[in-house]
Design an enzyme around this catalytic site. Structure first.
Site, short mmCIF file in Angstrom:
data_model
loop_
_atom_site.label_atom_id
_atom_site.label_comp_id
_atom_site.label_asym_id
_atom_site.label_seq_id
_atom_site.Cartn_x
_atom_site.Cartn_y
_atom_site.Cartn_z
N HIS A 53 0.85 -1.20 0.00
CA HIS A 53 0.00 0.00 0.00
C HIS A 53 0.88 1.25 0.00
CE1 HIS A 53 -3.75 -2.17 1.20
NE2 HIS A 53 -2.88 -3.00 1.77
N GLU A 69 -8.16 -12.33 6.79
CA GLU A 69 -7.03 -11.77 7.54
C GLU A 69 -7.47 -11.74 9.00
OE1 GLU A 69 -6.36 -7.66 6.53
OE2 GLU A 69 -4.47 -7.52 7.62
N ASP A 98 2.95 -5.55 2.56
CA ASP A 98 1.77 -4.81 3.01
C ASP A 98 2.06 -3.31 3.21
OD1 ASP A 98 -0.93 -4.84 3.40
OD2 ASP A 98 -0.91 -5.73 5.39
ZN LIG Z 1 -3.06 -4.88 2.69
#
Ligand SMILES: [Zn+2]
Length: 357
Positions: A29, A214, A292
């Protein structure tokens, strides 16, 4: 894989040695790629952040030791407050690509929500998107890394915002926007309301990846697969609880984007050693290692490779994930072939007898 297998891989590979291997990153991200010094600089211009000292700013925008999913997501609320001007947004985009290149990432799919960067200053989402992709593309040219973009829709966005993000993606595919991502809190917001939107994205030829399984259960992954037609799953680790789901992911070649440190920091696994990575590998689920939010987590993809080795995986397996990532990248067949060959060439050229390996 065969190229990597030719190497005799010593145990105790150092982080330094791993750093030199070519990598692919499919789940990163932009929101979580902000260097602290850059954040500090732009925080001075933010009405909500200007009064903070460095320690407090750090506590708000980086992992602060609290292993909780919602608490982790709150980092993004503070990060939004950095974007008071175009220069701040362009700098963050540029540096994200520069950092990825420095890690020897050869292909990066960088994802971001236009709303995240636009909302604080009231910018137009499309304008902001172009600032980001143009700045990132300039950095990519300079640093010799291939970058594509996924636009992120958060689960809490209203219908109009989500539809506008899809429109922006479709209007600017010529700038390298190749997919759509669903992110946010799966415990509070179902994916189903976005089914029609993601169906349209797929019909138009965009790649679709969905954060699921998740913090949420295997059922959330089913929803991503059956209702949103996900080509890849962000995290998805809870699929290990459901044999039929594991079978489906394997059969349909739906890859998990596994982010080890993130899973520990969000508290969805109690510790690295409890991570189900090995079980996923043994079950034959396609997967790739990703980082991430590297600057929130204060890691690099190299650290995640090291973590995977610590979980008992071999370097051959990790390089195998990299080559598998090519298969699951949102690229054309010709681009994948070219990337695969470039990686193989680079791996062959790694100095086998170099003592630092
Ligand atoms: Zn993510």
């Amino acid at each position: 894989m065969s190229d990597a297998r030719n190497h005799d891989v010593p145990s105790g590979l150092t982080r330094h040695a791993l750093h030199r291997w070519p990598k692919i990153e499919l789940h990163r991200h932009l929101e979580g790629c902000v260097r602290f010094e850059t954040a500090w600089h732009w925080a001075q211009r933010s009405p909500d952040l200007a009064g903070l000292d460095q320690d407090e700013l750090r506590r708000r925008i980086e992992f602060d030791g609290v292993r909780d999913f919602t608490h982790f997501l709150n980092r993004f609320a503070s990060l939004r407050q950095l974007y008071t001007c175009r220069e701040a947004i362009e700098q963050v985009a540029w540096e994200a690509v520069e950092d990825a290149a420095a890690e020897h990432i050869r292909y990066l799919e960088l994802r971001f929500s236009p709303d995240h960067f636009a909302s604080y200053a009231g910018f137009d989402m499309e304008t902001v998107t172009l600032w980001i992709v143009d700045a990132a593309a300039a950095a990519a040219r300079l640093h010799n890394i291939r970058v594509r973009y996924l636009l992120t829709i958060a689960r809490n966005y209203d219908e109009q915002t989500a539809a506008e993000i899809l429109s922006i993606a479709l209007r600017h595919r010529d700038r390298g926007i190749v997919g759509l991502d669903l992110a946010g809190n799966e415990l509070l917001y179902p994916a189903v309301p976005f089914a029609a939107l993601f169906a349209r994205a797929r019909e138009e030829g965009l790649g679709v990846t969905v954060h699921a399984g998740e913090a949420g259960p295997a059922a959330s992954v089913w929803e991503a697969v059956e209702e949103l037609g996900a080509h890849r799953i962000g995290h998805g680790i809870r699929c290990v609880d459901d044999v039929r789901l594991v079978h489906t992911l394997r059969e349909r070649r739906i890859a998990l984007e596994v982010c080890l440190t993130s899973n520990v920091q969000t508290g969805v696994v109690p510790s690295l050693l409890d991570h189900p990575l090995r079980r996923l590998v043994q079950a034959g689920v396609p997967l790739t290692l990703c980082s991430d939010d590297p600057r929130i987590s204060r890691i690099t993809l190299t650290d995640e490779w090291r973590n995977a080795l610590d979980l008992g995986l071999s370097l051959e397996q990790i390089v195998g994930f990299t080559l598998q990532a090519v298969e699951h990248a949102f690229l054309t067949s010709a681009e994948k072939e070219e990337l695969r060959e470039a990686l193989a060439r680079e791996i062959r050229a790694l100095p086998v007898n170099d003592p630092s390996r």
